[in-house]
Design a protein around this motif. Structure first.
Motif, PDB file in Angstrom:
ATOM      1  N   ASP B  14     -67.887-135.589  -4.112  1.00  0.00           N
ATOM      2  CA  ASP B  14     -67.829-134.131  -4.776  1.00  0.00           C
ATOM      3  C   ASP B  14     -68.409-132.878  -3.778  1.00  0.00           C
ATOM      4  O   ASP B  14     -68.149-131.785  -4.318  1.00  0.00           O
ATOM      5  CB  ASP B  14     -68.665-134.163  -5.970  1.00  0.00           C
ATOM      6  CG  ASP B  14     -69.898-134.503  -6.269  1.00  0.00           C
ATOM      7  OD1 ASP B  14     -70.512-134.805  -4.801  1.00  0.00           O
ATOM      8  OD2 ASP B  14     -70.570-134.400  -7.155  1.00  0.00           O
ATOM      9  N   THR B  15     -68.808-133.249  -2.723  1.00  0.00           N
ATOM     10  CA  THR B  15     -69.480-132.266  -2.013  1.00  0.00           C
ATOM     11  C   THR B  15     -68.345-131.454  -0.871  1.00  0.00           C
ATOM     12  O   THR B  15     -68.551-130.789  -0.530  1.00  0.00           O
ATOM     13  CB  THR B  15     -70.762-132.376  -1.128  1.00  0.00           C
ATOM     14  OG1 THR B  15     -70.331-133.423  -0.248  1.00  0.00           O
ATOM     15  CG2 THR B  15     -71.841-132.818  -2.312  1.00  0.00           C
ATOM     16  N   ILE B  16     -67.210-132.574  -0.651  1.00  0.00           N
ATOM     17  CA  ILE B  16     -66.390-132.353   0.425  1.00  0.00           C
ATOM     18  C   ILE B  16     -65.012-131.456  -0.228  1.00  0.00           C
ATOM     19  O   ILE B  16     -64.550-131.765  -1.305  1.00  0.00           O
ATOM     20  CB  ILE B  16     -65.815-133.431   1.040  1.00  0.00           C
ATOM     21  CG1 ILE B  16     -66.689-134.492   1.513  1.00  0.00           C
ATOM     22  CG2 ILE B  16     -64.670-133.180   1.959  1.00  0.00           C
ATOM     23  CD1 ILE B  16     -67.617-133.914   2.271  1.00  0.00           C
ATOM     24  N   ARG B  17     -64.822-130.463   0.299  1.00  0.00           N
ATOM     25  CA  ARG B  17     -63.720-129.449  -0.214  1.00  0.00           C
ATOM     26  C   ARG B  17     -62.821-128.878   0.990  1.00  0.00           C
ATOM     27  O   ARG B  17     -63.047-129.006   1.990  1.00  0.00           O
ATOM     28  CB  ARG B  17     -64.435-128.238  -1.027  1.00  0.00           C
ATOM     29  CG  ARG B  17     -65.249-127.460  -0.112  1.00  0.00           C
ATOM     30  CD  ARG B  17     -66.202-126.503  -1.157  1.00  0.00           C
ATOM     31  NE  ARG B  17     -67.037-125.536  -0.439  1.00  0.00           N
ATOM     32  CZ  ARG B  17     -68.250-125.909   0.218  1.00  0.00           C
ATOM     33  NH1 ARG B  17     -68.551-127.295   0.076  1.00  0.00           N
ATOM     34  NH2 ARG B  17     -68.688-125.167   1.000  1.00  0.00           N
ATOM     35  N   LEU B  18     -61.860-128.268   0.345  1.00  0.00           N
ATOM     36  CA  LEU B  18     -61.112-127.514   1.568  1.00  0.00           C
ATOM     37  C   LEU B  18     -60.631-126.129   0.954  1.00  0.00           C
ATOM     38  O   LEU B  18     -59.998-126.050  -0.139  1.00  0.00           O
ATOM     39  CB  LEU B  18     -59.755-128.289   1.869  1.00  0.00           C
ATOM     40  CG  LEU B  18     -58.918-127.767   3.081  1.00  0.00           C
ATOM     41  CD1 LEU B  18     -58.185-128.794   3.797  1.00  0.00           C
ATOM     42  CD2 LEU B  18     -57.843-126.740   2.445  1.00  0.00           C
ATOM     43  N   THR B  19     -61.295-125.152   1.481  1.00  0.00           N
ATOM     44  CA  THR B  19     -60.852-123.680   0.972  1.00  0.00           C
ATOM     45  C   THR B  19     -60.416-122.740   1.928  1.00  0.00           C
ATOM     46  O   THR B  19     -60.395-123.107   3.168  1.00  0.00           O
ATOM     47  CB  THR B  19     -62.287-123.002   0.566  1.00  0.00           C
ATOM     48  OG1 THR B  19     -63.151-122.778   1.765  1.00  0.00           O
ATOM     49  CG2 THR B  19     -62.970-123.925  -0.339  1.00  0.00           C
ATOM     50  N   LEU B  20     -59.898-121.802   1.655  1.00  0.00           N
ATOM     51  CA  LEU B  20     -59.183-120.767   2.785  1.00  0.00           C
ATOM     52  C   LEU B  20     -60.142-119.911   3.151  1.00  0.00           C
ATOM     53  O   LEU B  20     -59.972-119.792   4.500  1.00  0.00           O
ATOM     54  CB  LEU B  20     -58.427-119.671   1.796  1.00  0.00           C
ATOM     55  CG  LEU B  20     -56.740-120.137   1.278  1.00  0.00           C
ATOM     56  CD1 LEU B  20     -56.227-119.138   0.527  1.00  0.00           C
ATOM     57  CD2 LEU B  20     -56.167-120.517   2.544  1.00  0.00           C
ATOM     58  N   TRP B  24     -60.498-119.867   7.363  1.00  0.00           N
ATOM     59  CA  TRP B  24     -60.707-118.804   8.100  1.00  0.00           C
ATOM     60  C   TRP B  24     -61.897-118.527   9.195  1.00  0.00           C
ATOM     61  O   TRP B  24     -61.937-118.254  10.325  1.00  0.00           O
ATOM     62  CB  TRP B  24     -61.114-117.496   7.151  1.00  0.00           C
ATOM     63  CG  TRP B  24     -61.509-116.172   7.556  1.00  0.00           C
ATOM     64  CD1 TRP B  24     -62.658-115.728   7.736  1.00  0.00           C
ATOM     65  CD2 TRP B  24     -60.794-115.568   8.475  1.00  0.00           C
ATOM     66  NE1 TRP B  24     -63.061-114.655   8.221  1.00  0.00           N
ATOM     67  CE2 TRP B  24     -61.820-114.522   8.868  1.00  0.00           C
ATOM     68  CE3 TRP B  24     -59.567-115.206   9.232  1.00  0.00           C
ATOM     69  CZ2 TRP B  24     -61.505-113.417   9.726  1.00  0.00           C
ATOM     70  CZ3 TRP B  24     -59.143-114.215  10.027  1.00  0.00           C
ATOM     71  CH2 TRP B  24     -60.357-113.177  10.309  1.00  0.00           C
ATOM     72  N   ARG B  25     -62.966-119.362   8.703  1.00  0.00           N
ATOM     73  CA  ARG B  25     -64.096-119.531   9.426  1.00  0.00           C
ATOM     74  C   ARG B  25     -63.724-120.244  10.464  1.00  0.00           C
ATOM     75  O   ARG B  25     -64.467-119.983  11.702  1.00  0.00           O
ATOM     76  CB  ARG B  25     -65.393-120.002   8.551  1.00  0.00           C
ATOM     77  CG  ARG B  25     -65.849-119.026   7.764  1.00  0.00           C
ATOM     78  CD  ARG B  25     -67.265-119.421   6.942  1.00  0.00           C
ATOM     79  NE  ARG B  25     -66.842-120.233   6.107  1.00  0.00           N
ATOM     80  CZ  ARG B  25     -67.557-121.771   6.369  1.00  0.00           C
ATOM     81  NH1 ARG B  25     -68.158-122.144   7.098  1.00  0.00           N
ATOM     82  NH2 ARG B  25     -67.276-122.696   5.314  1.00  0.00           N
ATOM     83  N   GLY B  26     -63.241-121.467  10.294  1.00  0.00           N
ATOM     84  CA  GLY B  26     -62.918-122.336  11.337  1.00  0.00           C
ATOM     85  C   GLY B  26     -62.099-121.684  12.426  1.00  0.00           C
ATOM     86  O   GLY B  26     -62.243-121.893  13.726  1.00  0.00           O
ATOM     87  N   THR B 145     -62.675-125.831   7.813  1.00  0.00           N
ATOM     88  CA  THR B 145     -63.083-125.414   9.196  1.00  0.00           C
ATOM     89  C   THR B 145     -62.387-126.190  10.205  1.00  0.00           C
ATOM     90  O   THR B 145     -61.781-125.651  11.135  1.00  0.00           O
ATOM     91  CB  THR B 145     -64.711-125.324   9.359  1.00  0.00           C
ATOM     92  OG1 THR B 145     -64.938-127.015   9.119  1.00  0.00           O
ATOM     93  CG2 THR B 145     -65.290-124.607   8.426  1.00  0.00           C
ATOM     94  N   LEU B 146     -62.256-127.709   9.780  1.00  0.00           N
ATOM     95  CA  LEU B 146     -61.356-128.143  10.716  1.00  0.00           C
ATOM     96  C   LEU B 146     -59.827-127.757  10.944  1.00  0.00           C
ATOM     97  O   LEU B 146     -59.462-127.771  11.986  1.00  0.00           O
ATOM     98  CB  LEU B 146     -61.423-129.982  10.532  1.00  0.00           C
ATOM     99  CG  LEU B 146     -60.874-130.629  11.549  1.00  0.00           C
ATOM    100  CD1 LEU B 146     -61.855-131.040  12.568  1.00  0.00           C
ATOM    101  CD2 LEU B 146     -60.419-131.972  10.809  1.00  0.00           C
ATOM    102  N   LEU B 147     -59.387-127.635   9.812  1.00  0.00           N
ATOM    103  CA  LEU B 147     -57.761-127.167   9.659  1.00  0.00           C
ATOM    104  C   LEU B 147     -57.681-125.776  10.306  1.00  0.00           C
ATOM    105  O   LEU B 147     -56.848-125.655  10.985  1.00  0.00           O
ATOM    106  CB  LEU B 147     -57.355-127.326   8.212  1.00  0.00           C
ATOM    107  CG  LEU B 147     -56.078-126.669   7.921  1.00  0.00           C
ATOM    108  CD1 LEU B 147     -54.937-127.498   8.590  1.00  0.00           C
ATOM    109  CD2 LEU B 147     -55.685-126.803   6.409  1.00  0.00           C
ATOM    110  N   GLY B 148     -58.566-124.978  10.015  1.00  0.00           N
ATOM    111  CA  GLY B 148     -58.567-123.449  10.431  1.00  0.00           C
ATOM    112  C   GLY B 148     -58.510-123.431  11.996  1.00  0.00           C
ATOM    113  O   GLY B 148     -57.993-122.738  12.717  1.00  0.00           O
ATOM    114  N   ALA B 149     -59.566-124.164  12.425  1.00  0.00           N
ATOM    115  CA  ALA B 149     -59.714-124.261  14.178  1.00  0.00           C
ATOM    116  C   ALA B 149     -58.512-124.779  14.659  1.00  0.00           C
ATOM    117  O   ALA B 149     -58.050-124.407  15.685  1.00  0.00           O
ATOM    118  CB  ALA B 149     -60.868-125.168  14.423  1.00  0.00           C
ATOM    119  N   GLY B 150     -58.037-125.938  13.936  1.00  0.00           N
ATOM    120  CA  GLY B 150     -56.595-126.535  14.351  1.00  0.00           C
ATOM    121  C   GLY B 150     -55.487-125.562  14.303  1.00  0.00           C
ATOM    122  O   GLY B 150     -54.824-125.705  15.395  1.00  0.00           O
TER     123      GLY B 150
END
Lengths: 107, 247
Positions: B14-20, B24-26, B145-150
């Motif tokens: 429950d601590t893992i999430r994926l947010t916009l 952006w930060r990634g 952050t992983l997705l945004g950096a990618g």
């Protein structure tokens, strides 16, 4: 051998989806393989070791294939990282040294 | 944010999430590195054109593959009749390290719903994988952050490919500018940072897996097909880590 010529008859543009498909499969496969894994302390330590080792392996492989220019650039990047703790400046220092090397010591 | 100096433990679901916000930060944090994707994209677009790949196919390859190593390898096979089996093997070898990276990310990825998990994994590459490790140890729990950096790396890789395809070889040899060492220096800096952090808790033993991985990678390089030496080295480093702590 009715199938021997079959792959050759495929249009060449199929290379694009084939390559994309294989690469995506490798990206997706790791978590699928680990889906049933219990993240015991031992498994977690193994994954920790994998995490840094795969990056080290890429650096070591690149250096083994390259020459003194790349080795000196990487050594400088490591030194800058140790002194400044800045990934950005480490990268810039390595690139600047490699560029200078190419400019002043071509070939 | 809790400073985590102990060995990593698996995060609870429950601590893992994926947010916009994470995306952006990634993207923002990777932007400086991602800029260097442009010259490599140009180099790929140019090489693809020289190999006889039509412009649309070259651009689509960058859009859907997003892997410099695999794409450059594939160019060698752009001739009829296509050696399909060999092509598949070479691309698999070039990309096999992604399986290892995905396994490392599994505790985070498998905590996400399937759609978000595979969306994020589709944009996993060497730089954002490497960057995610120190971030997540420092308490980051947003897979965005992983997705945004990618996405940052991918979009500029595609931009570079388009320039290369349409504009030809506008930059020449990337090594003249030192761009060829960008990634190896980036990875080195991340390893040095990680090793320094690990050395604070485990002392000189922190360097055992690093030394083992480097040694195995170099020794097996001429022995194994291209790319597989990285898998061998990563597994050896992982085993060394387990044995070291258990000793």
């Amino acid at each position: 051998m009715p199938d021997a010529s079959f792959p050759s008859s495929l249009p060449i543009w199929l290379i694009v989806p084939l390559v994309a498909g294989i690469v995506f499969a490798t990206r997706a496969l790791g978590p699928v393989l680990m889906a049933k894994a219990a993240f015991s302390p031992r498994v977690t330590r193994f994954l920790d070791g994998l995490a840094i080792s795969v990056i080290v392996a890429m650096v070591a492989t690149a250096l083994a294939k390259a020459g003194p220019r790349e080795a000196v650039a990487v050594a400088l990047a490591a030194t800058v990282m140790l002194t400044t703790r800045s990934v950005f400046w480490a990268m810039i220092a390595g690139v600047a040294l490699a560029a200078g090397w190419s400019h002043f010591l071509p070939g | 944010m809790v400073k985590n100096d102990t060995p990593r433990t698996s995060p609870s679901d429950d601590t893992i999430r994926l947010t916009l916000n994470g995306v952006w930060r990634g993207g923002r944090d990777m932007f400086a590195v991602a800029l260097f994707s442009i010259p490599f994209g140009i180099a790929f677009g140019t090489a693809a054109t020289e190999a006889g790949v039509p412009p649309l196919e070259a651009i689509l390859m960058s859009v859907f593959t997003f892997s410099g190593v695999a794409q450059f390898a594939a160019l060698e096979f752009w001739e009829t009749p296509v050696a399909w089996g060999m092509l598949a093997f070479v691309v698999l070898a070039a990309s096999a390290r992604m399986v290892v990276m995905g396994a490392v990310l599994a505790p985070w990825m498998n905590a996400l719903p399937a759609g978000r998990r595979f969306l994020t994994l589709a944009w996993m590459s060497d730089p954002n994988f490497a960057k995610s490790q120190p971030d997540w140890r420092a308490g980051e729990r947003d897979a965005g952050t992983l997705l945004g950096a990618g996405l940052a790396l991918w979009s500029l890789w595609v931009v570079g490919t388009v320039i290369g395809v349409l504009g030809g070889n506008v930059i020449g040899d990337v090594s003249a500018y030192g761009f060829d060492v960008v990634m190896v220096c980036f990875f080195t800096a991340l390893v040095v940072g990680e090793a320094g952090r690990l050395a604070k808790t485990t002392g000189y033993k922190a360097f055992v897996p690093i030394a083992v991985a480097a040694l195995v990678a170099v020794v097996t390089l001429p022995l194994l097909p291209s790319g597989w030496n990285i898998i061998a080295a990563a597994l050896a480093g992982g085993v060394a880590t387990v044995m070291r702590r258990d000793a």
